[in-house]
Each structure stands twice: as structure tokens, then as C-alpha cells.
Design a protein around this motif. Structure first.
Motif, short mmCIF file in Angstrom:
data_model
loop_
_atom_site.label_atom_id
_atom_site.label_comp_id
_atom_site.label_asym_id
_atom_site.label_seq_id
_atom_site.Cartn_x
_atom_site.Cartn_y
_atom_site.Cartn_z
N GLY A 21 48.91 45.43 35.30
CA GLY A 21 50.01 44.47 35.18
C GLY A 21 49.84 43.24 36.05
N ILE A 42 39.19 35.24 45.77
CA ILE A 42 39.75 36.51 45.31
C ILE A 42 39.48 36.67 43.82
N MET A 81 52.80 31.49 46.32
CA MET A 81 51.85 31.50 47.42
C MET A 81 52.12 32.62 48.42
N ASP A 82 53.38 32.95 48.58
CA ASP A 82 53.68 34.01 49.54
C ASP A 82 53.53 35.36 48.89
N SER A 83 53.18 35.36 47.61
CA SER A 83 53.18 36.63 46.92
C SER A 83 51.76 37.17 46.81
N CYS A 84 51.72 38.29 46.16
CA CYS A 84 50.49 39.02 45.96
C CYS A 84 49.57 38.22 45.03
N PRO A 85 48.26 38.25 45.27
CA PRO A 85 47.35 37.60 44.33
C PRO A 85 47.55 38.17 42.93
N GLU A 109 47.05 28.30 39.64
CA GLU A 109 46.46 27.12 40.25
C GLU A 109 46.31 27.26 41.77
N GLY A 110 47.30 27.88 42.39
CA GLY A 110 47.26 27.96 43.84
C GLY A 110 46.52 29.19 44.37
N GLU A 111 45.90 29.93 43.48
CA GLU A 111 45.29 31.19 43.91
C GLU A 111 44.01 30.94 44.71
N ASN A 112 43.74 31.86 45.60
CA ASN A 112 42.50 31.84 46.36
C ASN A 112 41.34 32.08 45.39
N VAL A 134 48.29 43.05 38.94
CA VAL A 134 48.00 43.38 40.34
C VAL A 134 46.60 44.00 40.42
N ILE A 135 45.83 43.52 41.36
CA ILE A 135 44.45 44.02 41.50
C ILE A 135 44.47 45.48 41.95
#
Lengths: 196, 887
Positions: free
Chosen positions: A129, A87, A1-5, A81-84, A131-132
């Protein structure tokens, strides 16, 4: 959750659940059979839904899946699962619209396979990899189609001459792709080409 | 251009399988890849062949090592071509092939050339490819270019370098960390995505430095972040900072809350949602803080976009678990979502409503759900069933309609998991709502009449046996049970026989009729069924008269087995056939906690060859075997309890020692597990000198030295103390390891003859009250509590003072008492202000003890506790209070 999408994978499947193009960034599916099983299950879960006007969403095996269908193509983006969710859908929309621009509105399986190189480059430009990289469809399609990132004009606003040039290139490509169609006069050409 | 397209469409109608890759074959494509070696490269054709190769890889075709290497080498030739499109395909291909280190060298120079090219596209892509395939050594060579690229004026190049940095940080953190100045500069970039990538990388570089993250967040929340994605990141980092600073601020406004609230008015939906979700997840969020977040989520509920509705309802569903009243405002919007096309949204809406609904809306809600249940999948139905169960527990008066609903869906089609969820729910409702018992049992009886799942049938039969005899008219269940004996498979028949016997044992009036039925079972085709019937007929008094069944017979047949099955299994395996019969009283009752201790061990001790275990396999019966093999301790009687190993040395010291406390009725044995971690030493005659001057009730009676302790092979030495019988004496012991050390020649492994006497100070060891309590669980705490009776109940209240959290206080008391938490009550849900914890155990002298702890927050941090103890002996009840009072 604290990390990058993070994007776990992109799936572009046809109306029977077969792969057109897929790209996995997560190692949760170590083997090809694990990937295929996932795609199959995901496809059968979503195929009855109507995801043609608006992108749809589902929870599946602890992933969030956003998806959108057009013609005989099914676009999926899978995230944690916890992703916005918004996004993920932004990424999906970027992918979907960029493919639409690159295929000039003729978005179906045949056209996608004939321009598979563009689809693969498109995926390469959206996510690196997991990362967006970019979510704006015009920017993505622009980078893929112009074969140069410093083309400032987005694809939708190309000048007539540019459009003609791209169209000519496109036509050449379509003709070359015809090699695989069992049409007699072209098949002869093909035979000559490969023997030469 | 239009013409060929139309033509192909026609083709497709005739030939369904149309695809440009129809009939593609790996071998042929690999042949085709030879065009890469042509002196006159045809870029179009090469691009096509690469596309075909990528297509094969994409379809899951695997290249052998040789094939991959061959393709890779020919692809590297294509760097000669100046064609932009082809170069793009080459980049993608190299990434897909993920070449090995010696292959990477082949393309390094080409890629480095592209990295410094004037064409932005070359630079950006070459960076991504090179960083993907490179290893640490090459990275130092290109580091200079990467740092330049981060601050490149072209955003695509800059992003490429930053994203590569994010990946490289996992493998080469020390190098990437040197780039923080450049990354810092990129955070200020005007390009939206550069800012996003730079922020992500900068945070990852500094994530272990709380102060730096704090500074980063406070400077950026004031400034302007352009990209919505970057803003989402910032929200995540901000809530992290809030979480970590929560302990420092006592009262007043939460830092950065204003920033989060401001983000609710952002123009991008993803930012609004991220902020709303962050607010709902704040620790101890107040309803005033929640309100603005709930308001925006409510707006999302009526959006035309399914994704927005889903995101909102999923978040509100979570909020409803802790703050149901905050969500009630959304109930009307939520109800309209029950008919949502997207079944995930509908299910989430229903379960949210079930959590927030009030008593009056239950009936209306149930009507809506009934329509909905028929067209959703089992997995959603299970979620709904669970929500209905908790609703019923919340509003016991509504049990009739909710129980009806459950029994209706129980009759419908469904898979095992779904049916099990329903049955479990009915069982829980029967247990917790006395008025629901009779109807619930009848529903279950009807269900087993036509139940295809053996597991569920036997579970229900067992449950009927416990609850049925206590009802007003037990005889009405007999028919259902006896029908099973006729119509079912052997497993269910055996279960039904046991249940019948329970009715016979508990209800004396039914006994004669039950006996008639049981006798019929003696002719069953299955031996287990016959055996059970025979056993019951003989033990319950075979003449079938209306007599009272003896309490000991009841206890023998139907009493709960208070021994963990694992322990019983182990003891049975260890039992050697002999004259001495197997005695179930010698099976250890301690619930195993060993796996936890073992999990910790490897982390603590990565040294040595394959990390030797700290002691012998330390299960309870292994201890028992070990101790009984030592003559000095053989007359101590039965081992009551062995503690988990307590470390007496720091990790990574010369000698690693931990101790296990073995408690006997009037003795205590300390088992010191010693490991010598110095290869050049051999220890001999190892003993531990124990000073018990601070443990007055203990006196040393025996010790058993360890003759020799070579490098890396653990050994044990023991010291035994006598203590007053049956008394939970406590005390503190200081320990000194004493031994003779001999030098060892590492090359030959032989020790010198002469040794030197030496000592090594160990940490102190305490025998505490918890050592005298066995962790023995009970399956149904409520039943156990009631059957124990209030005769020796002792209740008192305690103030525990300021604590970090409720959970911390609960764990502290559990550890202090050393008892087994029951029914998962050791888990405290976050944000709750009160908690009830149930513990059970066996006190020394084999006295059962049950404890009910009620915790409440009294003021901001102070925890108050009500302690109720029931046991078979009032002195033990008092002793438990004594432990808490002095602990």
C-alpha cells in the motif's frame, strides 16, 4: 515531508512501452486510461536514455521517476516530488535485483511473462500500500522463491540440492508454460488436458 | 534445462508476438477458473489460472461485479489446499479483488486461522490481507492477535502487523492508538525494517502530541537506529521538532543540529543526503550551519550515479535561491554537469550557475548554454529562460549579451509556451532596464515579422504601442507594425491598427503619415479592423494636421481601464436596455475578495440542511441592488464600499449573525445577516440595538427590522448611521439582537400565536480606516507611481516592534490599510531579511492612493518599515500615515 517515504507506483514495461506488470498505490490515476496515458508519456520521455549500467532519474509531471533498463525490460519506480531520491533508487534496485535473482539472470520480457507469478509476488513483498516493506533483494527473492519466510539461506547461497529442487520445479513450470506455444505435439497435450 | 530455453528463443525469432499470454481471453480464463472447485485440487494448475487472472487485471481488464464475485468465491475454496505457493497467489488475488463487506465474511475465518498458524509466512500474509479488506467491526475481534504480531519474534510478521497498522490508522485511529505500548517495544527491535515500520507508526500515532514527538526524537537521536530508512524518518521528525521549537529559542545553538550534522557522516548515502537536505531547509539557516551540508552535496556532484548527482544538484539549486554565496564553491563541479547525459541534471546545473554566477562569468556561461540549448526539450528551455531573466535583472550591465541570447533563441524552433517565456522575459527586461529598451523592442519587431502565434503578436503590438512612442526614433517601428496590417489575420491586424493609432496620438510629428496608413485600413475585409480605424481617425482629429492630441482623448482611447473586467461584465449583463445609457462610472471598482470568504463559510458551519449561505449572494452589485431597493437608504448616494462579512457570533451558536459594513459618502449602513439555527423557534420583528456611544461622529438615522426569521433561512436587518461627509470617521459599536421568539411544533411546522420578547448579545463591531479604502489594483505599479508624481508624496519610517516573521508584519500592514497588493508583492520569500510591498487603492472621495512599503529586519525580531505614499491629494497622503501611526 514529515511523513513516511511513499512509493506511488511500480511499472515494468517492455521495449515498446507495453505493460508486463504494473502496480499502483496512489489514487492519482483513477482510471485505467489515466494509467496508460501516464505510462505512455513516461515511456516516451525515458526511452532514449541509457539506463542500463546505472539507474537514471527524471522529473515528470511533479513526480520523481527512477528507472533502469535491462534487455527489453524497463523498470520504473515513481515517487512524490519531495521524496528522497536515494530512497526511491534503493527500492528500484531491490526490485531490479530481486527480479534478476528470481529469473536467474535471464531477465527479459519473455522470461518475465513466463514467471509473472514470481514478479507479482516480488512486488507484493517490496511495498504494501505504498509503504516500503523490504529493500534487500536477497530477502525479497528469498521470500518469493522459497515460498516461506523462514528460509534463512538467501537465494544466492543455496545448497546444490536446494538449487536442483528449485530448478526441477522451474523446469516443470517452463514445460507447463509451453502450452501456449503453438508447437504441435504440445498443443495436442494441451487439448487433451483441457478436455479431461 | 538449457535446451527448451534455446528452443524457445528460436521460436521468438520467427514469431515476434511471442508471449505465454498470447491470445488470452477473459471469458476463457473465467471458464478455466472452475478448476478451483475441483474436489481434487491441482495446485500447479490453480496457480497458473490465478496468474492468468492477475495478468488480465494487470493489463487493465475490468471484471464485472458478477464475475468478480464468482472468482472470489471460487478462490476462497483454495484455502483447502496446503500448497504454500498456491496460498501466496490466493493472498495476492484476494487483495486485488478488494471484496465487499459481505464477501469478506467468507474468508475471515480462513484468514484468522492462518493468522494464528505456526507458519510465519501464513501469519505475515494473512495479517496483511485481512487488514486490507477488513472494516472496523472485525478489527476489534482480531486486535489481540495484531498486538501479539507486532512483538512477534519473526521480523516479517512484525513488519506486516506494523505496516497494516499504518494503513488502519487512517480509518480506525482509535483502535490503532491502543497499540502504542507494543509499537514502542518494536521500535527497540533488532531487525532493521521492524524498527523503521514501528517508528513510522509510532510517530503517526503521536503526531498531534508535540511533547511526545519531542521526547521520541530526543531519546532516539541519542540511541542507535539501525536501519537507514528509520534514520531518514528520524531526520524528518527531528527537523519537524526543530521547526516547531524555532520560536522559543532566541539565540544560541539550534537544538538537534549536532544530530543532523552527525548524520552527514553516516555510512548510508540516503541518510547523508536526507540530513544534508534537512539542514538546507532549516528556517533561517546560517552559512556556518550550511557549510558541512554543502560539502557532502558537492561530493555527490561528481558521483558516477546519476541519481546522486540529480539529488545533489536539485538541492543545491534550491539553496542557491536563498544563499547563492554558499553554493559558489560548487561552481566548478556544477559547470562540468552542463554536459551531463541526463538533461534534468544539466538543466538544474545551469539554472543553479545562473543564480550563483558573478558578473565576470556571465559571458563564458552564455557560450556554454548556447551549445546546450539545441538539444534539450522545451520544458527545460523555459526554466533556463527564466533563470536568464533573473540573472539579467541582477546584472543589468550584462543586458547586451543576455538580450542577444534571448533574441537568438527566439528565432529558433520552439513551442508556444517556450516562445511566450522568451517574449515575457524580453518585455520585463525592457521595462526594468532602460538601456535595453531600444534593442529589445527591435528584437520583438523582428520576431513578429515571422511569428506563428496570434496571441504573442497581439501582445507585442500592444507593448510596442506603449513603449515605442517614447523612444528616440519612433518612426522606425512603423514599418514593422504596418507590415502586420498587410500580412496577418484579422486579430493581429486589429491590434496593429490600435498600435499605429497610439503612435499617431503620442507623436504629433508622425500624425499625418499615420493617418494615411489608417485610411488605408478603412478598406479592410474585417469589420473590427475597419471599426477601429474609423474610431481612431475620428477621435484623433480627422484632418491629419500636425496638432497636439487632447489629453482627454488620449485618456479615453488609451487610458487604462481601472475596473476589473469581471465587474464590468456583470454590470453589462445586469443592464436593461432603456432610455438611460449605460454609465461605466457606476461599475464597482472593488476587486472581488468574496471567494475567500465563501471558502471559509462551509468549514465554519457544517450544520443545517445543506449549509445555508450566510447571506444573499454578496457581490458588490448585488449589495448595491439590495440597498437601493430599500427606500430609507435610497438618498444616500452611490455606494462606495462594502466590507467582507464580519462574524458577530461564535460558530455553532443558536443564532448566527454576521455584518457587512456599507460605506456611503456621508452614511454608513450595517447589514446584519441573521440565521436562526433552532428548528423549534420562529423569530419575529428582529432588530439590532446598536450602541454607538464609543463612536462619537456617528448618529443613528434609520433602521429596518426583519419581520420574520424562520429556522434555517437567512434574513437581513439594517441600521443606518450618518457621519460627517467625506471623513473617514472610525468608531466602535456594541450590538444587541432583539426579537420576539415563538415556539414551533417541529412535526407540523406551525408556530404558536404567543411570543416572548428576548435579547441576544452580539460581539462588538468596529468601523476602521480600511473601510474607507477600496482595493483597486494597478497593472503596472511603476508606471502608475511615476505618473502620479511626487507632489503629494509623504515618506516616514516606523518601528513595528518584535514580530513573528517578516511575512506576518507585511500582512498586518496590508490588513490595516485594506489596500490591494500589486504584482504579487504580498508574498514574502522565506528567510529574506527585507521586503518591498506595493499597494494601491482608492480612498473615499475617489482619490487614488499608491503605497510603497519597505520592510527590514532590525535585530533578530524587530521589524522596521519605511512608508511612502503618493496620492492625488495631500490630505489623503497624510491620512494614510495617520492610519499607520495609530494602527
Amino acid at each position: 515531508m514529515d511523513s513516511c517515504p511513499c512509493i506511488k507506483n511500480f511499472l515494468l514495461l517492455d521495449s515498446e512501452g507495453n505493460r508486463v506488470a504494473v502496480k499502483y498505490y496512489s489514487d492519482e490515476w483513477p482510471t485505467n486510461s489515466a494509467k496508460e496515458a501516464f505510462e505512455k508519456a513516461l515511456f516516451s520521455k525515458t526511452q532514449k536514455t541509457n539506463a542500463r549500467t546505472e539507474a537514471e532519474i527524471a522529473m515528470f509531471e511533479n513526480h520523481i521517476i527512477v528507472y533502469k533498463f535491462v534487455q527489453d525490460l524497463h523498470f520504473f519506480v515513481v515517487g512524490a516530488e519531495g521524496e528522497n531520491e536515494l530512497i526511491l533508487v534503493t527500492v528500484l534496485q531491490g526490485f531490479f535485483d530481486a527480479v534478476g535473482l528470481l529469473l536467474r539472470g535471464n531477465v527479459d520480457k519473455k522470461e518475465a511473462l513466463e514467471n509473472l507469478d514470481l514478479i507479482l509476488l516480488c512486488l507484493d513483498e517490496i511495498v504494501d500500500g505504498g509503504v516500503i516493506l523490504e529493500t534487500d533483494a536477497n530477502a525479497i527473492a528469498g521470500k518469493v522463491a522459497s515460498h516461506s519466510v523462514d528460509a534463512t539461506a538467501p537465494l544466492s547461497e543455496q545448497t546444490i540440492s536446494q538449487a536442483l529442487a528449485t530448478a526441477r520445479e522451474h523446469l516443470a513450470r517452463s514445460l507447463l508454460n509451453c502450452m501456449y506455444v503453438p508447437v504441435p505435439w504440445l498443443a495436442d497435450d494441451d487439448a487433451m488436458g483441457s478436455s479431461g | 534445462m538449457a535446451q527448451p530455453l534455446v528452443k524457445k528463443d528460436d521460436d521468438r525469432d520467427e514469431e515476434v508476438e511471442y508471449s505465454p499470454f498470447f491470445g488470452i481471453e477473459k471469458g476463457a480464463v473465467l471458464q478455466e477458473a472452475r478448476v478451483f472447485n475441483d474436489p481434487q485440487l491441482d495446485p500447479q494448475r490453480c496457480s497458473q489460472v490465478i496468474t492468468k487472472l492477475l495478468y488480465l487485471l494487470n493489463q487493465g481488464e475490468a471484471f464485472t461485479k458478477v464475475e468478480a464475485t464468482e472468482v472470489f468465491f471460487s478462490v476462497t475454496k483454495l484455502f483447502q489446499s496446503k500448497d504454500l505457493g498456491l496460498r501466496r497467489m490466493v493472498y495476492v488475488m484476494i487483495k486485488e479483488l478488494s471484496p465487499s463487506a459481505d464477501e469478506v465474511i467468507m474468508v475471515t475465518s480462513s484468514l484468522m486461522k492462518d493468522m494464528t498458524s505456526k507458519t510465519d509466512m501464513y501469519r505475515a500474509n494473512a495479517i496483511r490481507v485481512l487488514c486490507r479488506i477488513t472494516d472496523g467491526t472485525l478489527l476489534t475481534q482480531i486486535e489481540r492477535y495484531l498486538k501479539q504480531a507486532i512483538v512477534d519474534k519473526n521480523p516479517v510478521v512484525s513488519s506486516a502487523a506494523l505496516v497494516s497498522g499504518i494503513h488502519l490508522l487512517q480509518t480506525n485511529p482509535e483502535i490503532v492508538k491502543r497499540w502504542s505500548n507494543e509499537v514502542q517495544e518494536a521500535v527497540q527491535s533488532r531487525a532493521a525494517l521492524v524498527q523503521f515500520h514501528a517508528l513510522a507508526l509510532l510517530h503517526q500515532i503521536r503526531q498531534n502530541d508535540r511533547l511526545a514527538v519531542n521526547k521520541l526524537v530526543s531519546s532516539l537521536t541519542r540511541g542507535s537506529v539501525r536501519s537507514p530508512l528509520a534514520q531518514c524518518l528520524l531526520i524528518r521528525y527531528t527537523s519537524q521538532v526543530i521547526r516547531e521549537s524555532a520560536n522559543n529559542t532566541q539565540t544560541g545553538d539550534r537544538p538537534f543540529y549536532d544530530f543532523l550534522e552527525g548524520c552527514l557522516r553516516h555510512k548510508a548515502e540516503m541518510v547523508i543526503f536526507e540530513a544534508a537536505r534537512a539542514i538546507t531547509e532549516l528556517n533561517g539557516v546560517t552559512s556556518r550551519e550550511l557549510t558541512p551540508a554543502i560539502t557532502v552535496l558537492q561530493l555527490f556532484l561528481s558521483s558516477s550515479k546519476p541519481v546522486l548527482r540529480f539529488a545533489a544538484v536539485r538541492t543545491l539549486n534550491k539553496v542557491a535561491m536563498t544563499h547563492p554565496t554558499a553554493v559558489t564553491n560548487c561552481n566548478i563541479d556544477m559547470e562540468s554537469l552542463i554536459s551531463d547525459q541526463n538533461r534534468s541534471i544539466a538543466t538544474l546545473a545551469i539554472t543553479t550557475l545562473l543564480k550563483t554566477g558573478n558578473e565576470s562569468s556571465v559571458d563564458r556561461l552564455m557560450k556554454q548554454i548556447t551549445n546546450f540549448m539545441s538539444d534539450i526539450a522545451d520544458e527545460f528551455k523555459i526554466v533556463v529562460v527564466e533563470a536568464i531573466r533573473s540573472l539579467c535583472l541582477k546584472f543589468p550591465l550584462k543586458h547586451r549579451s543576455l538580450m542577444n541570447f534571448l533574441s537568438n533563441i527566439l528565432r529558433e524552433e520552439g513551442g508556444f509556451e517556450y516562445k511566450k517565456a522568451i517574449v515575457d522575459s524580453i518585455v520585463i527586461l525592457i521595462r526594468d532596464i532602460p538601456e535595453a529598451k531600444e534593442t529589445g523592442l527591435l528584437h520583438l519587431c523582428e520576431f513578429i515579422e515571422d511569428c506563428e502565434f496570434t496571441y504573442l503578436s497581439t501582445q507585442i503590438l500592444h507593448f510596442l504601442g506603449i513603449e515605442g512612442p517614447k523612444t528616440s526614433d519612433p518612426s522606425k517601428y512603423i514599418r514593422y507594425i504596418y507590415n502586420r496590417v498587410h500580412l496577418e489575420n484579422a486579430t493581429v491586424r486589429a491590434g496593429a491598427v490600435s498600435t499605429l493609432a497610439k503612435f499617431g496620438a503620442m507623436v504629433d510629428g508622425l500624425k499625418p503619415r499615420i493617418f494615411v496608413l489608417l485610411r488605408r485600413c478603412l478598406f479592410d475585409t474585417d469589420d473590427e479592423v475597419r471599426d477601429r480605424a474609423t474610431l481612431y481617425l475620428n477621435t484623433l482629429g480627422g484632418d491629419g494636421a500636425v496638432v497636439e492630441t487632447g489629453a482627454d482623448v488620449k485618456e479615453f482611447l488609451f487610458g487604462s481601464l481601472d475596473i476589473p473586467l469581471v465587474n464590468l461584465e456583470n454590470s453589462l449583463k445586469n443592464y436593461e436596455p432603456s432610455e438611460k445609457p449605460f454609465d461605466i462610472n457606476f461599475v464597482p471598482k472593488e476587486v472581488k475578495t468574496q471567494p475567500l470568504a465563501e471558502k471559509k463559510a462551509p468549514g465554519k458551519k457544517p450544520t443545517g440542511l445543506g449549509a445555508p449561505p450566510p447571506g444573499p449572494p454578496s457581490t458588490v452589485d448585488a449589495y448595491e441592488k439590495l440597498l437601493s431597493s430599500i427606500p430609507e437608504f435610497s438618498n444616500f448616494g452611490k455606494l462606495f464600499k462594502s466590507s467582507a462579512p464580519v462574524e458577530l457570533t461564535e460558530a455553532e451558536t443558536e443564532y448566527a449573525v454576521n455584518v457587512v459594513k456599507h460605506i456611503f459618502d456621508s452614511h454608513v449602513v450595517f447589514q446584519y445577516n441573521c440565521t436562526n439555527t433552532i428548528p423549534e423557534q420562529l423569530l419575529e420583528n428582529v432588530t439590532v440595538l446598536v450602541d454607538g456611544s464609543e463612536a462619537e461622529e456617528f448618529s443613528e438615522v434609520a433602521s429596518k427590522p426583519l419581520r420574520s426569521l424562520p429556522y434555517d433561512s437567512p434574513g437581513q436587518t439594517f441600521v443606518a448611521f450618518e457621519k460627517p461627509e467625506g471623513v473617514p470617521a472610525v468608531g466602535k459599536f456594541s450590538n444587541m439582537l432583539r426579537f420576539i421568539v415563538k415556539e414551533v411544533d417541529p412535526s407540523t411546522g406551525e408556530a404558536e400565536d404567543d411570543g416572548v420578547e428576548d435579547e441576544y448579545q452580539l460581539e462588538d463591531l468596529e468601523v476602521v480606516a480600511a473601510d474607507y479604502i477600496l482595493k483597486v489594483g494597478v497593472s503596472n505599479f511603476r508606471n502608475a507611481w511615476e505618473s502620479m508624481g511626487a507632489d503629494f508624496e509623504r515618506v516616514d519610517e516606523y518601528g513595528l516592534g518584535p514580530r513573528d516573521s517578516l511575512a506576518e508584519a507585511v500582512n498586518a500592514v496590508i490588513d490595516l490599510l485594506g489596500m490591494q497588493p500589486c504584482e504579487g508583492t504580498e508574498v514574502v520569500s522565506p528567510n529574506s531579511r527585507s521586503h518591498t510591498c506595493l499597494l494601491s487603492g482608492v480612498y473615499i472621495g475617489n482619490v487614488k492612493v499608491l503605497v510603497r512599503l519597505q520592510f527590514g529586519l532590525d535585530g533578530p525580531k524587530d521589524v522596521a518599515m519605511k512608508l511612502a505614499v503618493r496620492s492625488e491629494d495631500e490630505t489623503v497622503s497624510d491620512a494614510i500615515h495617520e492610519i499607520v501611526a495609530s494602527g
